[in-house]
Design a protein around this motif. Structure first.
Motif, PDB file in Angstrom:
ATOM      1  N   MET A  75       0.831  -1.198   0.000  1.00 11.39           N
ATOM      2  CA  MET A  75       0.000   0.000   0.000  1.00 11.39           C
ATOM      3  C   MET A  75       0.866   1.250   0.000  1.00 11.39           C
ATOM      4  SD  MET A  75      -2.910  -1.047   2.802  1.00 11.39           S
ATOM      5  CE  MET A  75      -4.061  -2.393   2.515  1.00 11.39           C
ATOM      6  N   THR A  76       0.310   2.324  -0.521  1.00 10.95           N
ATOM      7  CA  THR A  76       1.027   3.603  -0.495  1.00 10.95           C
ATOM      8  C   THR A  76       0.913   4.279   0.860  1.00 10.95           C
ATOM      9  OG1 THR A  76      -0.969   4.656  -1.390  1.00 10.95           O
ATOM     10  CG2 THR A  76       0.698   3.908  -2.968  1.00 10.95           C
ATOM     11  N   ASP A  77      -0.200   4.076   1.554  1.00 13.75           N
ATOM     12  CA  ASP A  77      -0.398   4.675   2.881  1.00 13.75           C
ATOM     13  C   ASP A  77      -1.072   3.646   3.786  1.00 13.75           C
ATOM     14  OD1 ASP A  77      -0.622   6.282   5.059  1.00 13.75           O
ATOM     15  OD2 ASP A  77      -2.145   7.621   4.207  1.00 13.75           O
ATOM     16  N   PRO A  78      -0.300   2.684   4.266  1.00 13.95           N
ATOM     17  CA  PRO A  78      -0.913   1.601   5.044  1.00 13.95           C
ATOM     18  C   PRO A  78      -1.536   2.057   6.347  1.00 13.95           C
ATOM     19  CG  PRO A  78       1.484   1.481   5.165  1.00 13.95           C
ATOM     20  CD  PRO A  78       1.154   2.529   4.135  1.00 13.95           C
ATOM     21  N   SER A  79      -1.075   3.173   6.922  1.00 11.65           N
ATOM     22  CA  SER A  79      -1.609   3.615   8.209  1.00 11.65           C
ATOM     23  C   SER A  79      -3.081   3.970   8.122  1.00 11.65           C
ATOM     24  CB  SER A  79      -0.811   4.822   8.718  1.00 11.65           C
ATOM     25  OG  SER A  79      -0.910   5.905   7.793  1.00 11.65           O
ATOM     26  N   SER A  80      -3.541   4.435   6.974  1.00 10.72           N
ATOM     27  CA  SER A  80      -4.937   4.822   6.818  1.00 10.72           C
ATOM     28  C   SER A  80      -5.710   3.873   5.918  1.00 10.72           C
ATOM     29  CB  SER A  80      -5.025   6.237   6.241  1.00 10.72           C
ATOM     30  OG  SER A  80      -4.409   6.286   4.957  1.00 10.72           O
ATOM     31  N   GLN A  81      -5.045   2.922   5.277  1.00 14.59           N
ATOM     32  CA  GLN A  81      -5.713   2.050   4.313  1.00 14.59           C
ATOM     33  C   GLN A  81      -5.875   0.619   4.807  1.00 14.59           C
ATOM     34  OE1 GLN A  81      -3.076   2.569   1.019  1.00 14.59           O
ATOM     35  NE2 GLN A  81      -3.919   4.542   0.391  1.00 14.59           N
ATOM     36  N   LEU A  82      -5.003   0.167   5.692  1.00  9.24           N
ATOM     37  CA  LEU A  82      -5.125  -1.197   6.203  1.00  9.24           C
ATOM     38  C   LEU A  82      -6.052  -1.204   7.407  1.00  9.24           C
ATOM     39  CD1 LEU A  82      -4.255  -4.147   6.042  1.00  9.24           C
ATOM     40  CD2 LEU A  82      -2.358  -3.584   7.584  1.00  9.24           C
ATOM     41  N   ALA A  83      -7.109  -1.999   7.337  1.00 10.32           N
ATOM     42  CA  ALA A  83      -8.083  -2.082   8.427  1.00 10.32           C
ATOM     43  C   ALA A  83      -7.609  -3.080   9.481  1.00 10.32           C
ATOM     44  CB  ALA A  83      -9.438  -2.507   7.882  1.00 10.32           C
ATOM     45  N   PRO A  84      -7.829  -2.812  10.751  1.00  8.88           N
ATOM     46  CA  PRO A  84      -7.457  -3.767  11.804  1.00  8.88           C
ATOM     47  C   PRO A  84      -8.482  -4.902  11.903  1.00  8.88           C
ATOM     48  CG  PRO A  84      -8.435  -1.829  12.793  1.00  8.88           C
ATOM     49  CD  PRO A  84      -8.370  -1.563  11.317  1.00  8.88           C
ATOM     50  N   PHE A  85      -8.712  -5.564  10.775  1.00  6.49           N
ATOM     51  CA  PHE A  85      -9.634  -6.697  10.696  1.00  6.49           C
ATOM     52  C   PHE A  85      -8.817  -7.949  10.364  1.00  6.49           C
ATOM     53  CE2 PHE A  85     -13.113  -3.636   8.954  1.00  6.49           C
ATOM     54  CZ  PHE A  85     -13.225  -3.044  10.209  1.00  6.49           C
ATOM     55  N   PHE A  86      -9.127  -9.059  11.011  1.00  2.00           N
ATOM     56  CA  PHE A  86      -8.394 -10.303  10.779  1.00  2.00           C
ATOM     57  C   PHE A  86      -9.378 -11.466  10.785  1.00  2.00           C
ATOM     58  CE2 PHE A  86      -5.900 -14.048  11.881  1.00  2.00           C
ATOM     59  CZ  PHE A  86      -4.755 -13.896  11.126  1.00  2.00           C
ATOM     60  N   ARG A  87      -9.252 -12.331   9.803  1.00  2.00           N
ATOM     61  CA  ARG A  87     -10.043 -13.558   9.768  1.00  2.00           C
ATOM     62  C   ARG A  87      -9.083 -14.741   9.897  1.00  2.00           C
ATOM     63  NH1 ARG A  87     -14.372 -13.762   5.298  1.00  2.00           N
ATOM     64  NH2 ARG A  87     -15.734 -12.993   6.966  1.00  2.00           N
ATOM     65  N   ILE A  88      -9.296 -15.590  10.873  1.00  2.00           N
ATOM     66  CA  ILE A  88      -8.432 -16.740  11.118  1.00  2.00           C
ATOM     67  C   ILE A  88      -8.591 -17.745   9.978  1.00  2.00           C
ATOM     68  CG2 ILE A  88      -7.909 -18.611  12.732  1.00  2.00           C
ATOM     69  CD1 ILE A  88      -9.082 -16.876  14.950  1.00  2.00           C
ATOM     70  N   PRO A  89      -7.506 -18.226   9.397  1.00  2.00           N
ATOM     71  CA  PRO A  89      -7.612 -19.194   8.295  1.00  2.00           C
ATOM     72  C   PRO A  89      -8.413 -20.438   8.687  1.00  2.00           C
ATOM     73  CG  PRO A  89      -5.374 -18.368   8.455  1.00  2.00           C
ATOM     74  CD  PRO A  89      -6.110 -17.850   9.654  1.00  2.00           C
ATOM     75  N   GLY A  90      -9.345 -20.797   7.826  1.00  2.00           N
ATOM     76  CA  GLY A  90     -10.186 -21.956   8.105  1.00  2.00           C
ATOM     77  C   GLY A  90     -11.106 -21.771   9.282  1.00  2.00           C
ATOM     78  N   LEU A  91     -11.190 -20.549   9.817  1.00  2.00           N
ATOM     79  CA  LEU A  91     -11.984 -20.251  11.018  1.00  2.00           C
ATOM     80  C   LEU A  91     -11.576 -21.152  12.187  1.00  2.00           C
ATOM     81  CD1 LEU A  91     -15.551 -19.764   9.480  1.00  2.00           C
ATOM     82  CD2 LEU A  91     -13.747 -18.073   9.804  1.00  2.00           C
ATOM     83  N   MET A  92     -10.290 -21.499  12.227  1.00  2.00           N
ATOM     84  CA  MET A  92      -9.773 -22.369  13.288  1.00  2.00           C
ATOM     85  C   MET A  92      -9.467 -21.526  14.521  1.00  2.00           C
ATOM     86  SD  MET A  92     -10.008 -25.139  11.599  1.00  2.00           S
ATOM     87  CE  MET A  92      -9.237 -26.316  12.686  1.00  2.00           C
ATOM     88  N   ARG A  93     -10.497 -21.080  15.149  1.00  2.00           N
ATOM     89  CA  ARG A  93     -10.358 -20.164  16.275  1.00  2.00           C
ATOM     90  C   ARG A  93      -9.798 -20.884  17.505  1.00  2.00           C
ATOM     91  NH1 ARG A  93     -14.107 -20.845  20.237  1.00  2.00           N
ATOM     92  NH2 ARG A  93     -13.438 -18.844  21.083  1.00  2.00           N
ATOM     93  N   ALA A  94      -9.138 -20.107  18.346  1.00  2.00           N
ATOM     94  CA  ALA A  94      -8.634 -20.579  19.635  1.00  2.00           C
ATOM     95  C   ALA A  94      -8.519 -19.367  20.548  1.00  2.00           C
ATOM     96  CB  ALA A  94      -7.287 -21.284  19.483  1.00  2.00           C
ATOM     97  N   GLU A  95      -8.619 -19.611  21.822  1.00  2.00           N
ATOM     98  CA  GLU A  95      -8.605 -18.508  22.783  1.00  2.00           C
ATOM     99  C   GLU A  95      -7.286 -17.747  22.749  1.00  2.00           C
ATOM    100  OE1 GLU A  95      -9.479 -17.746  27.556  1.00  2.00           O
ATOM    101  OE2 GLU A  95      -9.610 -19.763  26.674  1.00  2.00           O
ATOM    102  N   GLY A  96      -6.175 -18.457  22.588  1.00  3.95           N
ATOM    103  CA  GLY A  96      -4.890 -17.772  22.535  1.00  3.95           C
ATOM    104  C   GLY A  96      -4.766 -16.862  21.334  1.00  3.95           C
ATOM    105  N   VAL A  97      -5.259 -17.307  20.180  1.00  2.00           N
ATOM    106  CA  VAL A  97      -5.221 -16.469  18.974  1.00  2.00           C
ATOM    107  C   VAL A  97      -6.073 -15.227  19.171  1.00  2.00           C
ATOM    108  CG1 VAL A  97      -5.662 -16.434  16.499  1.00  2.00           C
ATOM    109  CG2 VAL A  97      -4.915 -18.548  17.595  1.00  2.00           C
ATOM    110  N   GLU A  98      -7.278 -15.409  19.650  1.00  2.00           N
ATOM    111  CA  GLU A  98      -8.189 -14.276  19.833  1.00  2.00           C
ATOM    112  C   GLU A  98      -7.648 -13.278  20.847  1.00  2.00           C
ATOM    113  OE1 GLU A  98     -12.152 -17.010  18.934  1.00  2.00           O
ATOM    114  OE2 GLU A  98     -11.687 -16.348  20.970  1.00  2.00           O
ATOM    115  N   ASN A  99      -7.113 -13.779  21.949  1.00  2.00           N
ATOM    116  CA  ASN A  99      -6.575 -12.868  22.958  1.00  2.00           C
ATOM    117  C   ASN A  99      -5.407 -12.045  22.408  1.00  2.00           C
ATOM    118  OD1 ASN A  99      -8.442 -13.807  24.796  1.00  2.00           O
ATOM    119  ND2 ASN A  99      -7.037 -15.283  25.722  1.00  2.00           N
TER     120      ASN A  99
END
Length: 416
Positions: free
Chosen positions: A159-183
């Motif tokens: 990105m040219t300006d990642p500070s304003s263009q990258l959203a703090p959103f994350f999707r865990i691959p395969g939705l393989m959630r775990a408490e340690g990852v989420e925390n």
């Protein structure tokens, strides 16, 4: 006649006003999506704060985005892959739809231009790890940090300006959630995205099946986050039909962006973050939990004084109730019992009973005193036995008569 004329004019004005508003909205819509007057478009932009609602998506979490009925958020994973991602971008651009993309670090490293195209088109860009491992629920925290940071680093580098263009959103691959990852993600202020329903476009199914699953599951929920992939040929083939059906069924597209210093979150209530919030007509089977009260220490409470109880500190003599004159004269008014009350008259039942018992005892004594008659055999022996038994029982009956007479006399007296 006058009332009907006024009502007719009112309805005419309402119809005219509705027509003007519809025409104006269509004109504004056409202006937002030039060259495509029948495009589905994006109905509104929803601004969310990751710190207030860190986990969303009812496939795994209690909360989801605060969407209204018939509102949909389109999300795409695993890109960019130019062969298919560019086609997805073209389809969305023709419909003036804004979506959310979760980028893999290796894909951003291999195709940084694809990331820049997403940003230029106005889409929201989040991350999806560095290499898309399906072991996030088992990995140690060190590897999790490396996967998360690697995806963020390579996506930001494109990105040219990642500070304003990258959203703090994350999707865990395969939705393989775990408490340690989420925390870990939440501690960094990153919002964890799941989904409300997928279309199974990563499986070996036909484009028609992808379309059917997307619409059927959306109709079952009524709204929500749709999970798709922009690296599949079947997704590219099914997407136009999905959008066309969304438009025919009255669904609206919502674009989600993160809150910033210059843009605050959209005002919402906690109930709106539930997929199907309870209403006043829906009974709640779960009893509300009792709040945790903070009780004061007993030592901090002063003991009450006599002044607090409205009493006098001086000694008060104990005053007992006095007897009244009527109570004092009760004993004097009762007559003394006479001697006749305890006398037993002659010829009474007690006397007769005692006399009867005496006669029986005397008879038995007389029989015992008589000499036994001469007899033969068993008869003489039986007579002798009876005489001896009578003589032995006579004193006992006499004593019983003496002891029974007073008791009988007392019982008769009480009955009288």
């Amino acid at each position: 006649m006058i009332g009907s004329s006024v009502a007719f004019r009112t309805r005419s004005w309402a119809v005219l006003l509705l027509g003007l508003l519809t025409t104006a909205s269509q004109a504004a819509f056409a202006a937002e999506c030039p060259g495509h007057p029948d495009a589905l478009g994006t109905s509104r932009t929803l601004v969310v704060d990751p710190h207030e609602h860190p986990r969303i998506g009812t496939m795994q979490y209690r909360e989801t985005l605060p969407l209204k009925d018939h509102e949909v958020v389109l999300t795409f994973d695993d890109g960019p892959l130019p062969k298919y991602s560019n086609q997805v971008l073209k389809i969305l651009a023709d419909e003036c739809i804004k979506a959310t993309f979760f980028i893999i670090g290796e894909q951003a490293k291999a195709s940084p231009e694809g990331v820049r195209k997403l940003v230029a088109a106005g889409h929201t860009v989040g991350t999806h790890s560095m290499t898309h491992p399906l072991t996030f629920d088992k990995m140690p925290i060190e590897k999790i940090e490396a996967e998360v940071n690697g995806g963020i680093a390579w996506t930001s580098a494109a990105m040219t300006d990642p500070s304003s263009q990258l959203a703090p959103f994350f999707r865990i691959p395969g939705l393989m959630r775990a408490e340690g990852v989420e925390n870990y993600l939440i501690s960094r202020g990153i919002q964890v995205w799941s989904a409300d329903f997928p279309a199974d476009d990563w499986r070996h199914v036909s484009p028609d099946r992808v379309y059917q699953l997307a619409i059927q599951r959306l109709e079952a929920k009524g709204k929500g986050i749709l999970l798709l992939h922009d690296i599949q040929a079947r997704t590219v083939a099914a997407l136009p039909k999905i959008i066309r059906d969304l438009k025919a069924r009255g669904y609206r597209i919502v674009h989600v962006v993160p809150a910033t210093v210059n843009q605050s979150a959209t005002p919402t209530t906690a109930v709106e973050w539930l997929l199907h919030p309870p209403t006043e007509t829906t009974p709640i089977a779960r009893w509300p939990s009792v709040p945790n009260f903070v009780f004061a220490q007993a030592a901090t409470l002063p003991a009450p004084g006599l002044a607090d109880l409205n009493t006098q500190t001086a000694h008060q003599p104990l005053v007992l109730p006095r007897k009244t004159m009527a109570q004092a004269d009760v004993a004097a008014t009762l007559p003394a019992p006479g001697r006749d009350l305890f006398a037993i008259p002659e010829g009474s039942v007690e006397v007769l009973l005692s006399a009867t018992l005496s006669r029986r005892a005397a008879t038995r004594l007389a029989m015992a005193a008589e000499p036994p008659r001469a007899g033969k055999g068993k008869a003489a022996k039986m007579q002798a036995r009876r005489t001896a038994h009578a003589a032995h029982a006579a004193p006992k009956h006499a004593a019983q008569a003496k002891s029974t007479a007073p008791r009988v006399a007392t019982s008769v007296k009480k009955r009288a």
